[in-house]
Design an enzyme around this catalytic site. Structure first.
Site, short mmCIF file in Angstrom:
data_model
loop_
_atom_site.label_atom_id
_atom_site.label_comp_id
_atom_site.label_asym_id
_atom_site.label_seq_id
_atom_site.Cartn_x
_atom_site.Cartn_y
_atom_site.Cartn_z
N ASP A 63 43.16 36.27 28.13
CA ASP A 63 43.66 36.44 29.49
C ASP A 63 45.18 36.55 29.47
O ASP A 63 45.88 35.69 28.96
CB ASP A 63 43.22 35.24 30.33
CG ASP A 63 43.33 35.48 31.83
OD1 ASP A 63 44.31 36.09 32.26
OD2 ASP A 63 42.43 35.04 32.55
N SER A 113 42.61 38.74 37.68
CA SER A 113 41.62 38.54 36.62
C SER A 113 40.18 38.68 37.09
O SER A 113 39.31 39.03 36.29
CB SER A 113 41.81 37.16 35.99
OG SER A 113 43.04 37.05 35.33
#
Length: 495
Positions: A63, A113
């Site tokens: 991430d 995200s």
């Protein structure tokens, strides 16, 4: 000019037909750089695509690790190993297939995200803050969920009798891991949702009890426990509905582990496994105690999922690379990045590339930047040393900006380390501090930034995807993020 061109052509002809003969007499042929470059071409010539159905698929998502963040991780990892750093190669950087990935959401230039992970799990781009809902869904509008729910890759392979697993160093209810199993109009509905919709933790409980999810390892314990309940670490739950989802999941036959000791005692024989190692996110790797590493969780999951003769899908997220970037703390960004690379190495070690497709990528990048002009081997988390004109390694002289002060290699365009500080009258003024190398390399150091923001932001630039295994050769060029789903899909369905 004509005479020089003709001479050059004659010289090339004289070198001979074979590649070895063509290069053997070049003055640079004795250089290690030259030999290394040729070996890359030789390896690529020998590479053959694996064009057969994949039994397993592993999707790694670091991430917040775009090209820049990956560069910092690569150099830091190399310097930890005693190299100058720039020449280092991370495990996934050896994969033969590489692409640039466009990360924007359908309504956002700079991505979130939730929809980026959703794009990789469904094959379509999605709306900012939504998970696995079609483009007609509206953020925070619960009534738009039912008619816009998308089918996930996990659901597809579950119907093929494969097992499905999730690992994250973030909360399991956080955006990227949730994209494996959840469908929601708002990514922050982790333990509660409007009437008529199901919160994300409840969706994970339902997915485990239905057999859709076989392994789930990460943080987020608080979202599974009632607010009246105290967990083994003395922290209370957050659920207001009184439900104990851990009890519901274990009642369905799953094992539950919550620290490194209970994790070591878990049966990895295919029995469903839930691991909630922190109340919120798991610890940064630098601070980690009492809980397994990302590589250890990867080993646990692959061991358990491999008991299914039909194969598995496993998504593994290095979630805290993102959080350290948000905090402007480059040291924890790169240490968690190295832990992510170690997890990839573990997966490579435990799988056969003839039957397992591994894709390593990121959901988005951050507003990270790199100052110049630094000499080779400058500590990537430290201040910029100058270039040594006679050697390979940097000089020991710090490079200064026009204000006469040295500066860190890594900076951010915005974040908590802004050199602009809010004054009593509400205005912003600033002056860069005069740093020492020791101060800049302290693990707690927050990098210098330009714009003042309490949390540094994502950026819109491309990320990289690397792949190896069956049909990995379909990855290449510059692609939309949702294409990753289609590569995985083809790999598990190809004849």
């Amino acid at each position: 000019m004509l005479r020089n061109t003709a001479a050059f052509a004659l010289a090339l002809t004289a070198l001979g037909a074979s590649a070895n003969a063509q290069t053997a007499d070049l003055p640079q042929a004795g250089s290690a750089w030259f030999a290394d470059g040729k070996s890359v071409i030789d390896a690529r010539l020998a590479q053959q695509p694996i064009a057969k159905r994949a039994k397993n698929v592993i999707l790694f998502v670091a991430d917040g690790m775009g090209v820049g963040t990956n560069f910092a991780i690569r150099v830091f990892d190399g310097q930890q190993k005693g190299m100058l750093g720039e020449e280092n190669v991370l495990p996934y950087e050896t994969f033969p297939n590489v692409a640039l990935v466009k990360t924007y959401n359908i309504n956002a230039q700079t991505p979130d995200s939730a929809p980026t992970a959703g794009a990789m799990n469904t094959g379509v781009k999605q709306r900012f803050n939504l998970i696995n809902l079609g483009e007609n869904a509206i953020t925070k509008d619960c009534s738009t969920e039912a008619d816009n729910a998308l089918t996930t890759f996990g659901e597809i392979v579950h119907d093929m009798d494969k097992s499905v697993g999730i690992i994250s160093t973030a909360r399991l209810t956080h955006a990227t891991p949730a994209a494996v199993y959840a469908k929601t109009a708002y990514r922050n509905w982790e333990d509660s949702a409007p009437e008529g919709c199901m919160d994300i933790a409840s969706q994970l409980a339902a997915a485990m009890n239905s057999g859709l999810i076989d392994v789930a390892l990460g943080g987020g314990r608080r979202h599974f426990l009632p607010k009246e309940t105290t967990d083994p670490e003395g922290k209370t739950g957050r659920r207001k509905d009184g439900k104990d989802l851990v009890a519901e999941i274990t009642a369905g036959g799953a094992q539950y582990v919550y620290d490194d000791e209970t994790a070591r005692a878990a049966k990895l024989d295919g029995t469903p496994l839930l691991g909630l190692f922190e109340s919120s996110h798991m610890k940064y790797e630098y601070d980690r105690t009492g809980e397994p590493s990302l590589a250890e969780m990867t080993e646990m999951a692959i061991t358990s999922l491999s008991t299914n003769a039909n194969g598995y899908y496993l998504e593994i997220e290095g979630g805290r690379v993102d959080h350290a970037n948000h905090a402007g703390n480059a040291f924890r960004t790169v240490t968690d990045g190295v832990a992510f690379a170690e997890a990839v190495a573990k997966a490579i070690e435990m799988t056969d590339e003839q039957e397992t497709l591994i894709i390593v990528t990121a959901d988005h990048e951050h507003s990270i930047a790199f100052n110049g002009y630094c000499g080779r081997g400058t500590p990537i988390t430290g201040l910029c040393y100058g270039v040594d004109d006679q050697g390979v390694k940097h000089s020991d002289e710090l490079v200064t900006a026009d204000d006469g002060k040295p500066y860190p290699v890594i900076g951010y365009l915005n974040g908590p380390g802004s050199v602009l500080v809010k004054q009593e009258d509400g205005s912003y003024k600033g002056e860069r501090p005069d740093l020492t190398q020791e101060q800049a390399m302290d693990p707690e150091y927050v990098q210098q930034a330009l714009l003042p923001k309490s949390s540094e932001s994502h950026s819109a630039e491309d990320v990289v995807a690397w792949a190896k295994g069956p049909y990995a050769h379909l990855l290449g060029g510059t692609i939309e993020q949702n294409v990753i789903f289609h590569i995985m899909m083809h790999a598990v369905t190809a004849e």
